[in-house]
Design a protein around this motif. Structure first.
Motif, PDB file in Angstrom:
ATOM      1  N   THR A   1     -38.947 -77.084  46.446  1.00 27.12           N
ATOM      2  CA  THR A   1     -40.189 -77.511  47.230  1.00 27.12           C
ATOM      3  C   THR A   1     -39.903 -78.448  48.310  1.00 27.12           C
ATOM      4  O   THR A   1     -40.560 -78.146  49.186  1.00 27.12           O
TER       5      THR A   1
ATOM      6  N   ARG B   1     -47.344 -75.662  55.434  1.00 23.46           N
ATOM      7  CA  ARG B   1     -48.509 -75.334  54.792  1.00 23.46           C
ATOM      8  C   ARG B   1     -48.423 -75.265  53.396  1.00 23.46           C
ATOM      9  O   ARG B   1     -47.358 -74.555  52.932  1.00 23.46           O
ATOM     10  N   VAL B   2     -49.197 -75.882  52.386  1.00 24.68           N
ATOM     11  CA  VAL B   2     -49.009 -75.681  51.039  1.00 24.68           C
ATOM     12  C   VAL B   2     -50.409 -75.378  50.171  1.00 24.68           C
ATOM     13  O   VAL B   2     -51.478 -75.623  50.977  1.00 24.68           O
TER      14      VAL B   2
ATOM     15  N   THR C   1     -45.517 -73.482  47.557  1.00 24.69           N
ATOM     16  CA  THR C   1     -44.936 -73.553  48.773  1.00 24.69           C
ATOM     17  C   THR C   1     -44.230 -72.187  49.325  1.00 24.69           C
ATOM     18  O   THR C   1     -44.173 -71.266  48.517  1.00 24.69           O
TER      19      THR C   1
ATOM     20  N   HIS D   1     -41.087 -70.364  52.148  1.00 24.61           N
ATOM     21  CA  HIS D   1     -39.854 -70.499  52.806  1.00 24.61           C
ATOM     22  C   HIS D   1     -39.831 -69.242  53.732  1.00 24.61           C
ATOM     23  O   HIS D   1     -39.921 -68.084  53.065  1.00 24.61           O
TER      24      HIS D   1
ATOM     25  N   GLN E   1     -43.471 -71.911  43.340  1.00 24.45           N
ATOM     26  CA  GLN E   1     -44.500 -72.555  42.891  1.00 24.45           C
ATOM     27  C   GLN E   1     -43.913 -73.202  41.552  1.00 24.45           C
ATOM     28  O   GLN E   1     -43.301 -73.086  40.720  1.00 24.45           O
TER      29      GLN E   1
ATOM     30  N   ASN F   1     -38.687 -76.117  51.385  1.00 21.54           N
ATOM     31  CA  ASN F   1     -39.883 -75.310  51.675  1.00 21.54           C
ATOM     32  C   ASN F   1     -40.602 -76.308  52.485  1.00 21.54           C
ATOM     33  O   ASN F   1     -41.259 -75.676  53.780  1.00 21.54           O
ATOM     34  N   VAL F   2     -41.141 -77.328  52.222  1.00 24.04           N
ATOM     35  CA  VAL F   2     -42.307 -77.966  53.058  1.00 24.04           C
ATOM     36  C   VAL F   2     -41.608 -78.421  54.262  1.00 24.04           C
ATOM     37  O   VAL F   2     -42.177 -78.370  55.116  1.00 24.04           O
TER      38      VAL F   2
ATOM     39  N   GLU G   1     -41.831 -75.016  56.211  1.00 20.70           N
ATOM     40  CA  GLU G   1     -43.032 -74.607  56.593  1.00 20.70           C
ATOM     41  C   GLU G   1     -44.154 -75.559  55.690  1.00 20.70           C
ATOM     42  O   GLU G   1     -44.028 -75.626  54.293  1.00 20.70           O
TER      43      GLU G   1
ATOM     44  N   GLN H   1     -51.763 -79.644  54.949  1.00 20.44           N
ATOM     45  CA  GLN H   1     -50.261 -79.796  55.509  1.00 20.44           C
ATOM     46  C   GLN H   1     -49.427 -80.805  54.718  1.00 20.44           C
ATOM     47  O   GLN H   1     -49.929 -81.517  54.722  1.00 20.44           O
ATOM     48  N   ALA H   2     -48.323 -80.581  54.387  1.00 21.93           N
ATOM     49  CA  ALA H   2     -47.606 -81.460  53.618  1.00 21.93           C
ATOM     50  C   ALA H   2     -46.530 -82.317  54.534  1.00 21.93           C
ATOM     51  O   ALA H   2     -46.152 -81.866  55.486  1.00 21.93           O
TER      52      ALA H   2
END
Length: 157
Positions: A64, A73-74, A33, A35, A42, A67-68, A71, A90-91
């Motif tokens: 984690t 996108r993972v 991920t 930020h 990671q 960050n998700v 943002e 996408q998470a």
């Protein structure tokens, strides 16, 4: 698999079948991920493949999860550097008390642990892959994309 066994690439159908088998059977996945202010992060997490999405669980206040939320996108990867499987998507976060029951039950069944029963809050993270790449060594670098824009390139055998 012995590295000497592969001298030619597998067809897309076989790569897809092998990848789906690994997603169903394996326990750990690396989650990358980022930020916007703090940069990349990671970690390995336990995961469940439900046939369409990867489900993971982590503390609600973990880097984690933060960050998700900032943002979504993972990138995800299985932990074998010869038999590479990389997923991108996408998470979406689900608080432990709002996760779909079927996903929570399946996760608890696979790992013998139900995060919903813990004192501290957890979040379930669902990633529906948009892209999957799979390859074993250099002979398979060409054609490594087996899922593009959410559609499998070839059907599994």
């Amino acid at each position: 698999m012995d590295i000497t066994e592969t001298t030619a690439g597998r067809p897309a159908e076989e790569r897809t079948r092998d990848t789906l088998g690994r997603l169903a059977a394996e326990r750990d996945i690396w989650v990358a991920t980022a930020h916007p202010e703090h940069g990349p992060h990671q970690v390995p997490l336990w995961f469940l493949w439900d046939g369409r999405a990867v489900w993971m669980c982590t503390g609600a206040t973990s880097a984690t999860a933060r960050n998700v939320r900032a943002e979504p996108r993972v990138r995800l990867s299985l932990p074998d550097t010869f038999d590479v499987v990389l997923l991108q998507g996408q998470a979406e976060c689900f608080p432990d008390q709002e996760v779909p029951e079927a996903a929570a039950r399946a996760f608890a069944h696979k790992f013998g642990w139900d995060p919903r029963g813990e004192e501290a809050p957890f979040v379930y993270i669902r990633v529906v892959p948009r892209t999957v790449r799979a390859w074993r060594g250099e002979p398979e670098l060409r054609g490594r994309v087996i899922l593009r824009e959410g559609m499998w390139v070839a059907q599994a055998l």
